[in-house]
Motif scaffolding. Structure first.
Motif, PDB file in Angstrom:
ATOM      1  N   ALA A 137       0.831  -1.202   0.000  1.00 16.77           N
ATOM      2  CA  ALA A 137       0.000   0.000   0.000  1.00 16.77           C
ATOM      3  C   ALA A 137       0.860   1.244   0.000  1.00 16.77           C
ATOM      4  O   ALA A 137       0.682   2.134  -0.817  1.00 16.77           O
ATOM      5  CB  ALA A 137      -0.917  -0.007   1.225  1.00 16.77           C
ATOM      6  N   GLU A 138       1.821   1.309   0.916  1.00 14.79           N
ATOM      7  CA  GLU A 138       2.630   2.527   0.953  1.00 14.79           C
ATOM      8  C   GLU A 138       3.571   2.596  -0.234  1.00 14.79           C
ATOM      9  O   GLU A 138       3.847   3.669  -0.756  1.00 14.79           O
ATOM     10  CB  GLU A 138       3.421   2.624   2.258  1.00 14.79           C
ATOM     11  CG  GLU A 138       4.219   3.906   2.309  1.00 14.79           C
ATOM     12  CD  GLU A 138       4.329   4.489   3.699  1.00 14.79           C
ATOM     13  OE1 GLU A 138       5.081   5.448   3.856  1.00 14.79           O
ATOM     14  OE2 GLU A 138       3.670   3.992   4.616  1.00 14.79           O
ATOM     15  N   ALA A 139       4.073   1.444  -0.681  1.00 15.43           N
ATOM     16  CA  ALA A 139       4.917   1.462  -1.880  1.00 15.43           C
ATOM     17  C   ALA A 139       4.137   2.009  -3.062  1.00 15.43           C
ATOM     18  O   ALA A 139       4.660   2.759  -3.880  1.00 15.43           O
ATOM     19  CB  ALA A 139       5.421   0.052  -2.186  1.00 15.43           C
TER      20      ALA A 139
ATOM     21  N   SER B 199       1.147  -5.839 -11.512  1.00 15.45           N
ATOM     22  CA  SER B 199       0.582  -5.340 -10.254  1.00 15.45           C
ATOM     23  C   SER B 199      -0.925  -5.586 -10.264  1.00 15.45           C
ATOM     24  O   SER B 199      -1.735  -4.657 -10.348  1.00 15.45           O
ATOM     25  CB  SER B 199       0.874  -3.840 -10.095  1.00 15.45           C
ATOM     26  OG  SER B 199       0.422  -3.368  -8.840  1.00 15.45           O
ATOM     27  N   PRO B 200      -1.324  -6.860 -10.182  1.00 12.59           N
ATOM     28  CA  PRO B 200      -2.723  -7.221 -10.435  1.00 12.59           C
ATOM     29  C   PRO B 200      -3.699  -6.899  -9.315  1.00 12.59           C
ATOM     30  O   PRO B 200      -4.909  -6.897  -9.551  1.00 12.59           O
ATOM     31  CB  PRO B 200      -2.647  -8.742 -10.648  1.00 12.59           C
ATOM     32  CG  PRO B 200      -1.464  -9.176  -9.832  1.00 12.59           C
ATOM     33  CD  PRO B 200      -0.470  -8.039  -9.929  1.00 12.59           C
ATOM     34  N   ASN B 201      -3.221  -6.618  -8.099  1.00 16.82           N
ATOM     35  CA  ASN B 201      -4.150  -6.407  -6.990  1.00 16.82           C
ATOM     36  C   ASN B 201      -5.140  -5.284  -7.258  1.00 16.82           C
ATOM     37  O   ASN B 201      -6.306  -5.359  -6.887  1.00 16.82           O
ATOM     38  CB  ASN B 201      -3.383  -6.111  -5.699  1.00 16.82           C
ATOM     39  CG  ASN B 201      -2.804  -7.371  -5.078  1.00 16.82           C
ATOM     40  OD1 ASN B 201      -2.977  -8.455  -5.619  1.00 16.82           O
ATOM     41  ND2 ASN B 201      -2.097  -7.223  -3.975  1.00 16.82           N
ATOM     42  N   HIS B 202      -4.671  -4.202  -7.896  1.00 14.76           N
ATOM     43  CA  HIS B 202      -5.544  -3.057  -8.155  1.00 14.76           C
ATOM     44  C   HIS B 202      -5.523  -2.589  -9.603  1.00 14.76           C
ATOM     45  O   HIS B 202      -6.511  -2.022 -10.072  1.00 14.76           O
ATOM     46  CB  HIS B 202      -5.164  -1.883  -7.243  1.00 14.76           C
ATOM     47  CG  HIS B 202      -5.216  -2.194  -5.783  1.00 14.76           C
ATOM     48  ND1 HIS B 202      -6.399  -2.411  -5.106  1.00 14.76           N
ATOM     49  CD2 HIS B 202      -4.221  -2.341  -4.865  1.00 14.76           C
ATOM     50  CE1 HIS B 202      -6.138  -2.683  -3.835  1.00 14.76           C
ATOM     51  NE2 HIS B 202      -4.825  -2.641  -3.668  1.00 14.76           N
ATOM     52  N   CYS B 203      -4.393  -2.756 -10.293  1.00 18.32           N
ATOM     53  CA  CYS B 203      -4.257  -2.149 -11.621  1.00 18.32           C
ATOM     54  C   CYS B 203      -5.231  -2.703 -12.658  1.00 18.32           C
ATOM     55  O   CYS B 203      -5.383  -2.118 -13.731  1.00 18.32           O
ATOM     56  CB  CYS B 203      -2.823  -2.284 -12.129  1.00 18.32           C
ATOM     57  SG  CYS B 203      -1.635  -1.263 -11.223  1.00 18.32           S
ATOM     58  N   ASN B 204      -5.864  -3.814 -12.358  1.00 19.20           N
ATOM     59  CA  ASN B 204      -6.944  -4.290 -13.232  1.00 19.20           C
ATOM     60  C   ASN B 204      -8.287  -4.205 -12.512  1.00 19.20           C
ATOM     61  O   ASN B 204      -9.198  -4.989 -12.769  1.00 19.20           O
ATOM     62  CB  ASN B 204      -6.682  -5.720 -13.708  1.00 19.20           C
ATOM     63  CG  ASN B 204      -6.524  -6.696 -12.555  1.00 19.20           C
ATOM     64  OD1 ASN B 204      -6.588  -6.296 -11.392  1.00 19.20           O
ATOM     65  ND2 ASN B 204      -6.301  -7.966 -12.851  1.00 19.20           N
TER      66      ASN B 204
ATOM     67  N   LEU C 221      -5.432   2.627   1.703  1.00 19.60           N
ATOM     68  CA  LEU C 221      -6.328   1.505   1.975  1.00 19.60           C
ATOM     69  C   LEU C 221      -7.759   1.966   2.240  1.00 19.60           C
ATOM     70  O   LEU C 221      -8.638   1.144   2.479  1.00 19.60           O
ATOM     71  CB  LEU C 221      -5.809   0.705   3.181  1.00 19.60           C
ATOM     72  CG  LEU C 221      -4.439   0.032   2.993  1.00 19.60           C
ATOM     73  CD1 LEU C 221      -4.004  -0.653   4.278  1.00 19.60           C
ATOM     74  CD2 LEU C 221      -4.475  -0.960   1.839  1.00 19.60           C
ATOM     75  N   ASN C 222      -7.987   3.292   2.171  1.00 21.38           N
ATOM     76  CA  ASN C 222      -9.314   3.864   2.387  1.00 21.38           C
ATOM     77  C   ASN C 222      -9.850   4.334   1.039  1.00 21.38           C
ATOM     78  O   ASN C 222      -9.132   4.963   0.260  1.00 21.38           O
ATOM     79  CB  ASN C 222      -9.193   5.039   3.368  1.00 21.38           C
ATOM     80  CG  ASN C 222     -10.513   5.691   3.685  1.00 21.38           C
ATOM     81  OD1 ASN C 222     -11.063   6.429   2.871  1.00 21.38           O
ATOM     82  ND2 ASN C 222     -11.024   5.456   4.879  1.00 21.38           N
ATOM     83  N   SER C 223     -11.115   4.070   0.751  1.00 23.53           N
ATOM     84  CA  SER C 223     -11.659   4.340  -0.587  1.00 23.53           C
ATOM     85  C   SER C 223     -11.664   5.825  -0.952  1.00 23.53           C
ATOM     86  O   SER C 223     -11.717   6.174  -2.128  1.00 23.53           O
ATOM     87  CB  SER C 223     -13.081   3.779  -0.703  1.00 23.53           C
ATOM     88  OG  SER C 223     -13.957   4.438   0.196  1.00 23.53           O
TER      89      SER C 223
ATOM     90  N   PRO D 254       1.341   1.998 -10.559  1.00 20.87           N
ATOM     91  CA  PRO D 254       1.271   0.852  -9.635  1.00 20.87           C
ATOM     92  C   PRO D 254       1.628   1.287  -8.218  1.00 20.87           C
ATOM     93  O   PRO D 254       2.506   2.136  -8.026  1.00 20.87           O
ATOM     94  CB  PRO D 254       2.327  -0.107 -10.199  1.00 20.87           C
ATOM     95  CG  PRO D 254       2.375   0.216 -11.660  1.00 20.87           C
ATOM     96  CD  PRO D 254       2.188   1.715 -11.728  1.00 20.87           C
ATOM     97  N   SER D 255       0.853   0.815  -7.226  1.00 21.99           N
ATOM     98  CA  SER D 255      -0.047  -0.311  -7.342  1.00 21.99           C
ATOM     99  C   SER D 255      -1.501   0.061  -7.619  1.00 21.99           C
ATOM    100  O   SER D 255      -2.413  -0.733  -7.386  1.00 21.99           O
ATOM    101  CB  SER D 255       0.036  -1.144  -6.071  1.00 21.99           C
ATOM    102  OG  SER D 255      -0.238  -0.328  -4.939  1.00 21.99           O
ATOM    103  N   CYS D 256      -1.737   1.256  -8.135  1.00 23.97           N
ATOM    104  CA  CYS D 256      -3.043   1.661  -8.671  1.00 23.97           C
ATOM    105  C   CYS D 256      -4.171   1.565  -7.653  1.00 23.97           C
ATOM    106  O   CYS D 256      -5.323   1.275  -8.008  1.00 23.97           O
ATOM    107  CB  CYS D 256      -3.412   0.822  -9.902  1.00 23.97           C
ATOM    108  SG  CYS D 256      -2.135   0.693 -11.176  1.00 23.97           S
ATOM    109  N   ASN D 257      -3.877   1.809  -6.365  1.00 23.97           N
ATOM    110  CA  ASN D 257      -4.902   1.685  -5.329  1.00 23.97           C
ATOM    111  C   ASN D 257      -6.119   2.553  -5.630  1.00 23.97           C
ATOM    112  O   ASN D 257      -5.984   3.725  -5.984  1.00 23.97           O
ATOM    113  CB  ASN D 257      -4.334   2.084  -3.972  1.00 23.97           C
ATOM    114  CG  ASN D 257      -3.229   1.165  -3.510  1.00 23.97           C
ATOM    115  OD1 ASN D 257      -2.142   1.176  -4.062  1.00 23.97           O
ATOM    116  ND2 ASN D 257      -3.511   0.360  -2.504  1.00 23.97           N
TER     117      ASN D 257
END
Length: 430
Positions: free
Chosen positions: A104-106, A139-144, A255-257, A328-331
């Motif tokens: 998240a911070e990265a 970086s699939p967690n968010h970037c897609n 981590l917050n929307s 990335p990581s596109c949160n």
């Protein structure tokens, strides 16, 4: 995290504690500890490649922990966490390949433009194996994800939202809010201090942390991230902010929307043949010569304010949507505000960005086309449209014509009535 160091810790032939303890290769742990190959710190920590620190963290290859810890490749987590191949931070975070807090911070630091903080994903703009087409894979967690940024804003599809009022731009007139300029290898980043925003239908005040820019290749090749009705501007400036209630904890913010708020400003070439204009942008671009290579940084002297850089923009007219970091990581944690008016800058100053900064050392490529392509559309809102003004005029004119006891000669010419009523209605809505 502060520990009671009153209890003695084991030592071996290579490491002596004395009052505290130091490691081989000269690295220091300040008031805590470091390792040697295989030595242990009892109830506190061990460090070998891949070992865990429980409630704290580990360091390798002589890196120092300072108050808390640092990661491989020199990137720092301040008071939070580190990454070594597979090591864990216990209750706080782990780094590469899989941890939520570390990634998240990265992710924020990557968008932040910190060159060493995004160790979990090696991404780029200019190479086919790491450019934006690969980000959903690397970086699939968010970037897609389903609310990615940037987007093409279709002005005719933006819905009216009466809650989108004026912002309060706190301390934007200060000529000392810009602290330093740095070449991150991905962008130009300018640190900010003592400035914040509120209003604009944001849930709370947001502290401005930094701004950075995206560009194409000179004034003639578009490089803005957002587009409007398919138009890509030469450049785009992003002011990045985090909820004030997070007190600078960007790992929590991503981590917050709605943890982050970004203000997007388009930049385009001013009309005419002016050069070195406006003066505020001449001052900003004067620092580029000092940071031509990656990781170079320079302090910014007092003299230019954010208000100066944003001169000419009507900051009451904007688009709003919920989106993500654009690297990335596109949160998916960003409340986006994209202003309708553009900043006007002379061609010679726009061209400096793509002809001065390099992605690495002086032999590397120039920094060009540093933007992510548009992602699928998101619901966009904006203020009341001009169509409402037309309706308002029609009703007002009809009432005027029906007023009893008024002779036709007393009616103002239609053109005068049009100008008067449109002005009045526009004024009431703005």
């Amino acid at each position: 995290m502060v520990h009671d160091l009153s209890t003695a810790f084991p030592s071996d032939s290579l490491c002596s504690r004395g009052a505290e303890c130091t490691s081989v290769a000269g690295s220091s742990r300040g008031a805590e500890c470091t390792s040697v190959a295989g030595s242990s710190r009892g109830a506190e920590c061990t460090s070998v490649a891949g070992s865990s620190r429980g409630a704290e963290c580990t360091s390798v290859a002589g890196s120092s922990r300072g108050a808390e810890c640092t990661s491989v490749a020199g990137s720092s987590r301040g008071a939070e966490c580190t990454s070594v191949a597979g090591s864990s931070r216990g209750a706080e975070c782990t780094s590469v390949a899989g941890s939520s807090r570390g990634k998240a911070e990265a992710g924020f630091n990557a968008w932040h433009g910190s060159s060493g903080a995004s160790t979990s994903v090696a991404w780029c703009y200019h190479l086919p194996d790491c450019n934006d087409t690969t980000w959903p894979t690397i970086s699939p967690n968010h970037c897609n994800g389903s609310r990615q940024s940037p987007i093409d804003i279709v002005s005719a599809s933006a819905t009216s939202d009466s809650k989108l009022g004026a912002f309060t731009f706190n301390n934007y007139g200060s000529n000392s809010s810009m602290t330093n300029a740095s070449n991150t290898g991905k962008t130009l980043k300018v640190g900010l201090s003592g400035v914040s925003i509120s209003g604009g239908d944001l849930a709370e005040a947001y502290d401005n942390l930094q701004f950075h820019l995206h560009w194409g290749n000179g004034s003639s090749v578009g490089g803005s991230e957002h587009t409007v009705d398919g138009k890509r501007y030469p450049m785009e400036l992003h002011i990045v902010s985090a909820k004030a209630s997070f007190n600078g904890d960007t790992a929590q913010a991503v981590l917050n929307s709605t943890g982050l708020a970004a203000l997007g400003f388009f930049i385009e070439e001013m009309s005419g043949n002016e050069t070195a204009s406006p003066a505020s942008w001449k001052t900003l671009t004067s620092y580029l010569a000092n940071i031509t290579q990656k990781d170079q940084s320079v302090e910014i002297a007092a003299g230019v304010s954010l208000d100066d850089l944003l001169s000419g923009v009507d900051r009451t007219k904007y688009y709003r949507y919920l989106g993500s970091l654009t690297t990335p990581s596109c949160n998916e944690a960003v409340v986006w505000t994209v202003f309708k008016d553009s900043i006007k800058v002379s061609k010679d100053l726009i061209d400096l960005f793509s002809t001065t900064l390099h992605v690495g050392d002086s032999t590397s490529e120039l920094m060009t086309n540093i933007f992510r392509g548009v992602e699928p559309a998101q619901p966009v809102t904006t203020q009341a449209t001009s169509g409402s003004s037309t309706t308002c005029f029609s009703l007002a004119r009809q009432k005027l014509l029906l007023m009893p006891g008024m002779a036709a000669a007393e009616l103002p010419p239609q053109s005068m009535a049009v100008q008067y009523t449109i002005y009045q209605c526009s004024h009431m809505q703005s």
